[in-house]
Each structure stands twice: as structure tokens, then as C-alpha cells.
Scaffold this active site. Structure first.
Site, PDB file in Angstrom:
ATOM      1  N   ASP A 221     -42.023  70.733  36.191  1.00 43.00           N
ATOM      2  CA  ASP A 221     -40.829  71.514  36.473  1.00 43.00           C
ATOM      3  C   ASP A 221     -39.618  70.619  36.250  1.00 43.00           C
ATOM      4  O   ASP A 221     -39.465  69.593  36.937  1.00 43.00           O
ATOM      5  CB  ASP A 221     -40.853  72.044  37.906  1.00 43.00           C
ATOM      6  N   GLU A 309     -41.845  75.155  31.386  1.00 43.55           N
ATOM      7  CA  GLU A 309     -41.148  76.437  31.347  1.00 43.55           C
ATOM      8  C   GLU A 309     -40.365  76.589  30.050  1.00 43.55           C
ATOM      9  O   GLU A 309     -39.859  75.613  29.506  1.00 43.55           O
ATOM     10  CB  GLU A 309     -40.182  76.552  32.531  1.00 43.55           C
ATOM     11  N   ASP A 391     -39.701  72.152  44.010  1.00 44.98           N
ATOM     12  CA  ASP A 391     -40.110  71.726  42.677  1.00 44.98           C
ATOM     13  C   ASP A 391     -41.615  71.519  42.586  1.00 44.98           C
ATOM     14  O   ASP A 391     -42.229  71.826  41.556  1.00 44.98           O
ATOM     15  CB  ASP A 391     -39.369  70.443  42.299  1.00 44.98           C
TER      16      ASP A 391
END
Length: 449
Positions: A221, A309, A391
């Protein structure tokens, strides 16, 4: 917790078998030219800028009259005819013909991409029409093809001769001597009073058919406070703090910018202030790139599958409160580096869907929150009572996608799709390596002799 320093100190074992693939890779070196060579480099950069503006004016004139433009080859033919007929262009022989040819090709490529963008055929943001270039407002750069060599501590460029390098060129020179690489073209550019040469090289790279640690996976992340937070398949949490170089050097940048603005335009003091400001900006960019390279190299060497992501970075930077912090981390560059480095290691980069609720979803029970403020750094699940760092929770959710059918952004499992190399120019310089012949250093030297 897992530290970045310890990971870089450990060397992963090699795979059992390796597959030879051909990729196109760039090697960039800082130059140490003599004063005379610096003048020649500036002259060629000015010639490339003039060729771009001349070609763009010709394309605009034809488009207004015929609704058509010239291709790169047509521009080259018109230039060859006009430079011999116009006495005002007699200075063109002072520079290598490659500087003009590559400028025509760059403009042709820019116009084609502009057309594709207007038709909706090009992904990404909509491109504007190419602009004219002005000295001092654009980057000094020019392209070269022909007799290009890289030795131990020197490079040889057409019409420029042998130029010393500021850093070691041993890695590329060894590949050229072994015959596992061939130089296709070069781009010379200037950044903060330092000249650089970037070789586009066709490299025979040995890629392992399997990753040295098969089955390993991690979800990462990307964040603002920490560069990345990861959770791997063993339950280990990795945190890589970002250097945030822009934030660290913002005070010096502001002072240098104020000093530059207060100098008299055209004065020597203003030039010195501009050079000082440029060096500070270059340092910020170098620190950011160094941190990203170290982090992505560690991840690609340690994990076979990396899940990240698919962030809308352009949209995120429209938030005026977060734009500076997001740009300081370099999210887009990190994803690009992971794509090719995982492929080189025989691994895979998996991108989660842009709308995947990695932060709002509970990594224990799967409950998705309707809202989650950015200020909430601790995730608290109302269903199962999980309390976890925000996170880390997002990284664990991304890890769960490692075995799913999410989009894979590299060639997956050790095969690489090389991008098409640039074609050889018409009437190349003597000694130019062809596609069917390896351009090793020995062959180049023989051709020059």
C-alpha cells in the site's frame, strides 16, 4: 517488522534455469566534457531546437492549406532541399545531421500521438498540440544515431569524438565486449548544468524461468507518511519510509527561488542563481529516484508476486492539500519500476482494480465500511472488532488478491515483451551496426578502422 537495509544486504539464490530474452533498455551516464565539447553540445542542442521549430512551422502551414501534415521522412527531404538552397542555413554543417533527423522524428511521433489522443485511441490524459521550443524555456537535448561506442570511462559520439564520463560505464562496456548488447541510439541532454548521455540498448538478458523464491507474495500500500507498507504471505509487515526530498529541501528551494527572482534579467547573477536553483531541483529528483530504485529492487528480488493498487495519481494530485505530498513520493514511478523489475526476476506484478476498497475493507471478516476519513489512521471494524493500522489493513487486503485473476501488468513468469526498437536512419553514419549484426565494441572499432 522487516527493514529495508537488511533486505538489501541479503542476496537471493538464483533460479534453476534461465531463459534468454531480448529487451530494449536504457543506460544513462553523466558526462565530463571539455569546454570545447560543451560548446559543441550546446550547438547541437540548439540545432535540434531549430529543426523542431522549422518542421513544426512547415507542418502548420501545410495543415492550414491542405488539412494534412508532413511525415518525418517528408520533413527530412524538404530540409535537405532547403538547407542547400538557403544561404542563411549554411551553418547546418557545423552539427551532426543526426540532430536534425531525430528532431523531425520526434515531432512526427508527437503529432501522431496528438492525433491518436484526439480520436480517443490513446490512453491517458488528452494531449495538447506540440509547442514551439524556446531557448531557456525547454530542455536542451538532441538524439544521435550512427557510430556510438561505450568504453571504460569514455563514450564516443558522432562528430563529437571521445568524451569522458563522470561515472563508471563498466556494466555496459562489458556487455558490448561480450556481444550481449548492441547500441541502437543515444540521447544527449542537459540537467542542471550537467550533460548526460542515455543509450538505447538492445540487451540479451537472462531471465530465470522461476522466481528464486517461488510462491512468495506481498501486498503493498503506497502512502504519504511511509513510501510503502507491505504485508507478505508469512505475516511479516514491511515499512519503507520515504525520504520526502521535496519536503526536506523546500526551505532551500524557496530561498533560491526568491534570490533568482530578485536578480536582474540577463545578468550574470541571475544565471548563477538559476544554476543554483536547478541543482537543488535535480538533487530532489535524484534522492526520490534513489529511494524508489532501492525499494522496488528489494521487493522484486524477494517476492514472486507483488500486488499493488491501480491508483489514479493524476486525479489524486488535484487535491490541493495532498498534491505536494503525493508528488513527493512518486507513486507512478514506483509502479513503473515494479512492472519491469518483477519481470526481470521472473515474478509478476498484479494490479488491483481501481475501485477495490483496500482501505475500507476489513482484512479479518471482509466487512466494508461505507465511509473512512483520511485522518483515521487506525482501522476499527464494527463487525469483528479488529483494530489495526490503516495501511497494514490495506496491504493485507491486497495480498488476498495474489491468487485471483486481477490484472497483471508485466509479462508474468519470466517472459518479456520488448518494445519495438527505433529503425535505422536513412544514410547512416559509417560504422553503424545493422539489425542483423551485433554491434559489439570490437565490431564497431573494426568498422571505424
Amino acid at each position: 517488522m522487516f527493514s529495508l537495509t537488511s533486505a538489501l544486504g541479503k542476496e537471493a539464490g538464483a533460479g534453476k534455469e534461465k531463459v534468454a530474452v531480448v529487451i530494449v533498455q536504457a543506460y544513462r551516464f553523466a558526462l565530463d566534457p571539455s569546454p570545447g565539447q560543451q560548446r559543441a553540445l550546446r550547438s547541437r542542442a540548439g540545432a535540434a531546437r531549430f529543426a523542431w521549430n522549422w518542421a513544426q512551422a512547415a507542418c502548420l502551414e501545410r495543415y492550414r492549406a491542405e488539412r494534412r501534415r508532413y511525415s518525418g521522412a517528408e520533413l527530412h527531404k524538404r530540409w535537405n532541399a532547403q538547407k542547400k538552397a538557403d544561404p542563411a542555413l549554411a551553418w547546418w554543417e557545423q552539427n551532426s545531421k543526426c540532430a536534425y533527423q531525430e528532431a523531425f522524428r520526434d515531432l512526427d511521433r508527437a503529432l501522431r500521438e496528438f492525433t491518436r489522443s484526439n480520436k480517443g485511441e490513446r490512453p491517458g490524459r488528452r494531449l495538447g498540440f506540440p509547442r514551439f521550443k524556446k531557448r531557456g524555456r525547454c530542455r536542451d537535448s538532441f538524439g544521435l544515431t550512427g557510430t556510438l561506442r561505450c568504453g571504460r570511462g569514455t563514450v564516443t559520439l558522432p562528430r563529437l569524438g571521445v568524451i569522458r564520463t563522470h561515472e563508471s560505464t563498466r556494466k555496459l562496456a562489458r556487455r558490448l565486449e561480450d556481444g550481449t548488447a548492441r547500441i541502437l541510439s543515444a540521447t544527449v541532454s542537459r540537467t542542471a548544468q550537467r550533460w548526460f548521455v542515455s543509450f538505447t540498448v538492445e540487451v540479451d538478458r537472462a531471465v530465470p524461468d522461476r522466481h528464486p523464491r517461488p510462491g512468495s507474495a506481498i501486498g503493498i500500500d503506497l502512502g504519504v507518511k511511509a513510501l510503502l507498507t507491505g504485508a507478505d504471505d508469512t505475516g511479516t509487515v514491511i515499512t519503507v519510509p520515504g525520504p520526502r526530498p521535496l519536503r526536506a529541501g523546500l526551505r532551500r528551494l524557496r530561498r533560491a527561488a526568491r534570490a533568482h527572482a530578485r536578480k536582474k534579467p540577463g545578468s550574470a547573477g541571475r544565471r548563477e542563481a538559476a544554476a543554483r536553483l536547478a541543482r537543488l531541483h535535480a538533487r530532489v529528483a535524484n534522492l526520490r529516484a534513489d529511494a524508489l530504485h532501492k525499494a522496488t529492487t528489494m521487493l522484486a528480488a524477494r517476492y514472486e508476486t507483488i500486488v499493488a493498487e491501480d491508483l489514479n495519481v493524476a486525479g489524486m494530485t488535484r487535491n490541493r492539500r495532498l498534491a505536494r505530498a503525493l508528488s513527493d513520493q512518486g507513486f507512478g514511478t514506483a509502479r513503473r519500476m515494479l512492472a519491469y523489475k518483477t519481470a526481470w526476476q521472473g515474478g509478476t506484478l498484479v494490479l488491483a482494480d481501481r475501485w477495490f476498497p483496500s482501505s475500507k475493507k476489513c482484512s479479518a471478516c471482509g466487512t466494508v465500511k461505507a465511509k473512512l476519513a483520511l485522518a483515521e489512521r487506525i482501522y476499527r471494524c464494527d463487525a469483528c472488532g479488529l483494530v489495526l493500522d490503516r495501511d497494514v489493513n490495506a496491504a493485507r487486503n491486497l495480498l488476498s488478491l495474489a491468487a485471483s485473476g486481477a490484472e497483471r501488468r508485466n509479462a508474468g513468469g519470466g517472459t518479456i515483451r520488448p518494445r519495438p526498437a527505433r529503425h535505422d536512419p536513412p544514410n547512416p553514419e559509417p560504422g553503424t551496426p545493422r539489425r542483423d549484426k551485433p554491434g559489439t565494441a570490437a565490431r564497431q572499432q573494426a568498422a571505424a578502422a
